[in-house]
Design a protein around this motif. Sequence first.
Motif, PDB file in Angstrom:
ATOM      1  N   PHE A 221       0.818  -1.214   0.000  1.00 23.86           N
ATOM      2  CA  PHE A 221       0.000   0.000   0.000  1.00 23.86           C
ATOM      3  C   PHE A 221       0.855   1.269   0.000  1.00 23.86           C
ATOM      4  O   PHE A 221       0.483   2.286  -0.590  1.00 23.86           O
ATOM      5  N   GLN A 224       1.672   2.080  -3.444  1.00 22.75           N
ATOM      6  CA  GLN A 224       0.511   2.668  -4.128  1.00 22.75           C
ATOM      7  C   GLN A 224       0.373   4.146  -3.762  1.00 22.75           C
ATOM      8  O   GLN A 224       0.040   4.976  -4.604  1.00 22.75           O
ATOM      9  N   ALA A 367      -3.358  -3.747   3.902  1.00 20.50           N
ATOM     10  CA  ALA A 367      -2.329  -2.703   3.898  1.00 20.50           C
ATOM     11  C   ALA A 367      -1.083  -3.154   4.665  1.00 20.50           C
ATOM     12  O   ALA A 367      -0.503  -2.409   5.440  1.00 20.50           O
ATOM     13  N   ASN A 422     -10.013  -0.417   8.447  1.00 19.47           N
ATOM     14  CA  ASN A 422     -10.804   0.554   7.700  1.00 19.47           C
ATOM     15  C   ASN A 422     -11.916  -0.132   6.923  1.00 19.47           C
ATOM     16  O   ASN A 422     -11.738  -1.219   6.388  1.00 19.47           O
ATOM     17  N   PHE A 425     -11.800  -1.988   3.477  1.00 17.79           N
ATOM     18  CA  PHE A 425     -11.317  -3.363   3.320  1.00 17.79           C
ATOM     19  C   PHE A 425     -12.412  -4.397   3.551  1.00 17.79           C
ATOM     20  O   PHE A 425     -12.207  -5.575   3.366  1.00 17.79           O
TER      21      PHE A 425
ATOM     22  N   ASP B  34      -7.334   7.576   7.978  1.00 15.71           N
ATOM     23  CA  ASP B  34      -5.938   7.172   7.888  1.00 15.71           C
ATOM     24  C   ASP B  34      -5.538   7.114   6.405  1.00 15.71           C
ATOM     25  O   ASP B  34      -6.306   7.533   5.534  1.00 15.71           O
ATOM     26  N   VAL B  36      -5.250   4.675   4.393  1.00 16.84           N
ATOM     27  CA  VAL B  36      -6.092   3.791   3.576  1.00 16.84           C
ATOM     28  C   VAL B  36      -7.382   4.503   3.184  1.00 16.84           C
ATOM     29  O   VAL B  36      -7.799   4.491   2.019  1.00 16.84           O
ATOM     30  N   MET B  39      -6.858   7.143   0.504  1.00 17.94           N
ATOM     31  CA  MET B  39      -6.808   6.619  -0.860  1.00 17.94           C
ATOM     32  C   MET B  39      -8.231   6.407  -1.395  1.00 17.94           C
ATOM     33  O   MET B  39      -8.535   6.769  -2.537  1.00 17.94           O
TER      34      MET B  39
END
Lengths: 450, 80
Positions: A221, A224, A367, A422, A425, B34, B36, B39
């Motif tokens: 991640f 990315q 991640a 998160n 996911f 955060d 993640v 994004m």
Amino acid sequence: MSKLFWSEEHLKSLTGTAIITDKSSVSYSDLNDMVRSYQGVLENLNLKGNLAFLPMQSNIESVIKYLACLRASVVPLLLASDLSESLKCNLYDLYTPAISFGSKGLNDIEVNETSRLKDRLPRDLALLLSTSGSTGSPKLVRLSANNLSTNAVAISEFLEIGPDEKAFCTLPLSYSYGLSVLNSHLSSGASVYLSDQTPFNEGYFDTLVGEKISSISGVPFFYQMLFRTGFLDKDLPSLKVMTQAGGKLGDKYVQKFSQYAASEGKKFFVMYGQTEATARISYVPPNTLDDKIGSIGIPIPGGTLSICDHELVYEGPNVMLGYAQVKQDLFMGDIQRQVLRTGDLGTVDGDGFYYITGRIKRFVKLAGSRFGLDELEAGLEDRFSSSFLVAGKDEKLIIASTLPGIEEYGIYEFLQNQFSINRTFVKVVSVDNLPMTANGKKDYSVFRGS
Amino acid sequence: MMEERVRGVFMECLGVTRDVVTDQLEYGSIPQWDSVAHMSLIVGLEDEFDIMIETDDVIDLSSFEMAKEIVNKYLQEINE
């Protein structure tokens, strides 16, 4: 035994800067003094051979505590600094450590006299890491001093880490990959800049340039994020090495970063490892990467890989002593005998490069962080008093629930608060009944790969 | 109008309620926002407004207020 990167003898022999943070920095000579004096504190408390809980923050104090524990033969379990209180309590009840380090500086240390061990922990046990730090998994990896030092030296060798290197470590130090960046650089007398920044932070690229960082490390991640923030168009003359581990980076990204590295005179290392092997198992030599995209590479110096019944098996001096699931297990000796069945399915090509084709073990990587599916399942069932089936593959968690109305039950909220997962996911699927196999077990194959 | 659509993307990607998404909300200020989530926020805004957010703006988009400003900038470019 190879050189011990935490020892007085080693740190004393080094010059230059050891650790840097946003707030301060410390030279090798000062670090050595601070570790010695903290070792004295631990020894005065008569804690040799006892268990400690050590939350690892990206700061100098955490590094001093960690190194002093290794010197004083105190065995620390490294904890994620953001581990939720309830998960920490579960671990505490299970392992009853005699020492609890806090996160408010060097004096923040609590000794629980009633938890002192009558029999000291085995001499070869040096460190404990969680198999899945973010779920506070009670399943621990038992590592020896030899595990730590040999893996640090092997990494230092294939990455060719010299004393002039300056690594930017933005990975948590409670995570085997982050810890291996610290260990291998201390072993080489290089500098490590510790930080919680991500490429999405405004200061990230300023630090890269301003500090003349020579290497960066990250999970898929992270690459990315670099890609999305225009990393490939930036001029970073001091940056020489990029390492990637913690899961499979998509072939498209490997290609882009490989080409970038080749044209800019930098090296991009795609690597593979497991906490069970201290950290590193294999790597792809950068000059072969173009032809070996998708591969986990060749074994690190001192290790060997083989395929046994389609399973990838690693042998080397960095293989853990074994797992621990309860306190008594800490007293078990070397169960593994340097052999690790990785739980990953693999193949090997004619050049001796290995490839992972699947996974036997029940965990998922989100991640870069590893989450035990059974622990998540148990956590959900406990919280909602209902049956769940948790499946998944890299980057996606699939949760089958028989509860009506997922939103109001707060599954997403629970996963965020308890495990810092998160919702991006997570895919929750409502089902009338959980899928079962013919012999009455939950049928995980239904959701595999979906 | 545009603000409500941006807020909707924030609520969806961060998994938070309407009252959390104020102008003061910044990257890293709540555990939900955060890297993640960031994004997915970028991708979410691109999908919602059919725009391509440039690399510099990915970092600059560090608060709800900035998000509105940046989305607005792209929408104006389309109209010109």
